[in-house]
Design an enzyme around this catalytic site. Structure first.
Site, mmCIF file in Angstrom:
data_model
loop_
_atom_site.group_PDB
_atom_site.id
_atom_site.type_symbol
_atom_site.label_atom_id
_atom_site.label_comp_id
_atom_site.label_asym_id
_atom_site.label_seq_id
_atom_site.Cartn_x
_atom_site.Cartn_y
_atom_site.Cartn_z
ATOM 1 N N LYS A 1 -86.710 -82.170 -22.294
ATOM 2 C CA LYS A 1 -87.745 -81.983 -21.269
ATOM 3 C C LYS A 1 -88.562 -83.261 -21.121
ATOM 4 C CE LYS A 1 -92.092 -79.486 -20.547
ATOM 5 N NZ LYS A 1 -93.051 -78.521 -21.139
ATOM 6 N N ASP B 1 -97.547 -73.569 -14.189
ATOM 7 C CA ASP B 1 -97.700 -74.258 -15.473
ATOM 8 C C ASP B 1 -96.554 -73.939 -16.424
ATOM 9 O OD1 ASP B 1 -98.914 -75.943 -17.269
ATOM 10 O OD2 ASP B 1 -100.291 -74.424 -18.050
ATOM 11 N N ARG C 1 -89.362 -75.118 -18.228
ATOM 12 C CA ARG C 1 -88.119 -74.344 -18.239
ATOM 13 C C ARG C 1 -87.374 -74.456 -16.912
ATOM 14 N NH1 ARG C 1 -91.412 -69.103 -19.654
ATOM 15 N NH2 ARG C 1 -92.591 -70.798 -20.611
ATOM 16 N N GLU D 1 -93.451 -74.930 -15.967
ATOM 17 C CA GLU D 1 -92.531 -75.776 -15.196
ATOM 18 C C GLU D 1 -91.420 -76.377 -16.036
ATOM 19 O OE1 GLU D 1 -94.217 -78.584 -17.601
ATOM 20 O OE2 GLU D 1 -95.264 -76.964 -16.602
ATOM 21 N N ASP E 1 -96.038 -84.071 -23.133
ATOM 22 C CA ASP E 1 -95.167 -83.021 -22.608
ATOM 23 C C ASP E 1 -93.756 -83.530 -22.313
ATOM 24 O OD1 ASP E 1 -95.108 -80.291 -22.242
ATOM 25 O OD2 ASP E 1 -95.456 -80.390 -20.092
ATOM 26 N N LYS F 1 -104.445 -76.584 -15.268
ATOM 27 C CA LYS F 1 -104.923 -76.419 -16.639
ATOM 28 C C LYS F 1 -106.409 -76.756 -16.720
ATOM 29 C CE LYS F 1 -100.646 -77.996 -18.958
ATOM 30 N NZ LYS F 1 -100.358 -76.846 -19.825
ATOM 31 N N ASP G 1 -98.423 -83.081 -17.381
ATOM 32 C CA ASP G 1 -98.440 -81.727 -16.844
ATOM 33 C C ASP G 1 -99.872 -81.317 -16.537
ATOM 34 O OD1 ASP G 1 -97.914 -79.153 -16.094
ATOM 35 O OD2 ASP G 1 -97.611 -78.407 -18.129
#
Length: 469
Positions: free
Chosen positions: A232, A314, A318, A316, A255, A244, A237
């Site tokens: 990933k 949020d 996956r 995202e 992230d 967030k 993010d």
């Protein structure tokens, strides 16, 4: 791009200071048998052999003649990692040689810890390189340990770099440098080409940013079983339109920790010339906010045709992984592994230190757990609990990217990803990628998790020829 120099052992022929590593339970016996000068100096300085305790015994000219290092008790060492490295910050600069006190079975781990303790992230401030170097102890595979440490340095540097200097462009550049270093092939699909080549969810997540979304693809090796690593690469993010809060955004430079971890592992595999055909896929995006951001309530269609209802922008990671995993399965690799800083639920379950992993293959689970124990790289198996499949199935689409209820968040995320792996042998890691408090050989900041254990386990998992470790 990166900050830290690759760690290496000192030349075996170098003049070196002897390190006497002393167990706390036998320390007094050792001192009683030592020359009076050494004994008196150690006792005057309160040396008792506690972990990390250091006494430099001077020669008549004032230079270090030898160094006594505390190693604690066996029970203390069993609760910790890299116990020898605890002494490194207290040592004067110089080259050291292990004279005694570390069992042969522990020398590789302690030597790795010494190299990892040399890490400095000084891109934005003056700091200088570490000046405490170790001659590789007898019986240690120096080349292997240097490769492990270099892979971890790469991962730490990538995660530690702020998102302003580590967006999709810079992550691509780092991956390209690694591919060039190992003479691997390198391709990138980006921006609107993602739609043309049927990677729509990577595009959807990244399209709101002016830092273009892309899929990075590295291939290396001409023979052996096929291994695909997917990481990933969400370089920052914001949470998207489900923005967030500030406190949750502070560490979002990490992230892309899954991408950083697979690149560190890929370096180890290629540097050690493991007999595999390796592929690395990294969906690199920034999850931003703008007028064209994907929205809660949208339904996206993934590469494999499954539809996904967006209940939280949020969740995202996956989504971008799903397209990459679907692409990976088209080549039917012998083993497919994903690594991602995916859920806060995993941290609630096991904390920051353990790397949770999922697999349906019992033999792989055992091989990894045993390797993790040997390599001081802790992992913990989590269940692909099939009864929870209904939790990721909404009313209007095939899948829900963020099921409500607050239960089993890491498991449902793993189940979501498994839907994109067809019948491929698959293992998923939901890592933290960060050390929140400094420990020996593990400074606060970006962290490699599970990769060393994987490297150790791969020969068993892929039935590689003996001697491939």
């Amino acid at each position: 791009m990166t900050s830290a120099k690759p760690p290496v052992f000192a030349n075996a022929d170098a003049a070196a200071i002897d390190l006497h590593v002393l167990d706390q339970d036998t320390c007094e016996d050792w001192l009683a048998a030592a020359p009076a000068m050494t004994t008196n100096w150690a006792r005057t300085n309160g040396f008792r052999g506690a972990i990390g305790q250091v006494v430099v015994v001077p020669a008549p000219d004032g230079q270090p003649a030898q160094v006594l290092v505390g190693y604690g008790r066996a029970a203390d060492r069993a609760r910790k990692r890299f116990n020898l490295a605890a002494a490194v910050p207290s040592l004067p600069k110089g080259i050291y040689r292990l004279a005694e006190g570390v069992a042969e079975a522990d020398r590789a781990a302690e030597s790795l810890g010494w190299l990892l303790a040399q890490y400095r992230f000084d891109r934005y401030k003056s700091g200088g390189d570490a000046d405490t170097h170790l001659v590789a102890p007898e019986g240690v595979d120096a080349t292997r340990i240097e490769a492990l440490a270099a892979g971890e340095f790469l991962t730490r540097d990538l995660i530690n770099t702020p998102a302003g200097d580590m967006g999709p462009d810079e992550l691509e550049a780092a991956a390209r440098d690694l591919a060039d270093q190992h003479k691997a092939s390198f391709t990138v699909i980006q921006d609107e080409d993602l739609l043309q080549q049927n990677l729509p969810m990577i595009h959807a997540v990244g399209r709101a940013s002016d830092r273009r979304p892309r899929l990075i693809d590295i291939k290396w090796g001409n023979s052996g079983p096929t291994l695909t690593l997917v990481g990933k690469g969400v370089c920052f993010d914001t949470g998207g339109l489900n923005l967030k809060p500030g406190s949750s955004m502070a560490l979002m430079k990490k992230d892309m920790g899954g991408a950083a971890n697979v690149l560190g592992l890929a370096h180890m595999i290629m540097a050690l010339n493991l007999p595999v055909r390796l592929r690395v896929l990294i969906p690199a995006v920034e999850n931003s906010v703008s007028a064209n951001a994907f929205r809660p309530g949208d339904v996206l269609t993934a590469r494999n045709g499954l539809t996904v209802e967006i209940n939280n922008t949020d969740a995202e990671g996956r989504l971008v992984l799903a397209d990459a995993l679907a692409l990976a399965t088209e080549d039917t690799p012998d083993l497919l592994i994903s690594m991602a800083t995916l859920t806060g639920a995993a941290r609630v379950a096991v904390g920051p230190d353990l790397a949770p992993f999922y697999t349906d293959n019992e033999d792989d689970a055992v091989a990894l757990a045993q390797a993790a124990q040997r390599l001081a790289d802790p992992v913990w198996r989590m269940p692909f609990h099939t009864p929870y499949e209904t939790m990721i199935e909404p009313q209007i689409a095939d899948l829900d990217n963020a099921p409500g209820g607050g239960f089993a968040g890491s498991i449902t995320a793993a189940l979501f990803l498994r839907r994109f792996t067809a019948d491929t042998r698959y293992m998923h890691f939901d890592i933290y990628g960060w050390t929140p408090a400094a420990a020996p050989a593990r400074p606060k900041g970006g962290a490699l998790q599970g990769a060393r254990a994987l490297l150790e386990a791969l020969p068993n998992m892929l039935d590689l020829p003996k001697g491939s470790k």
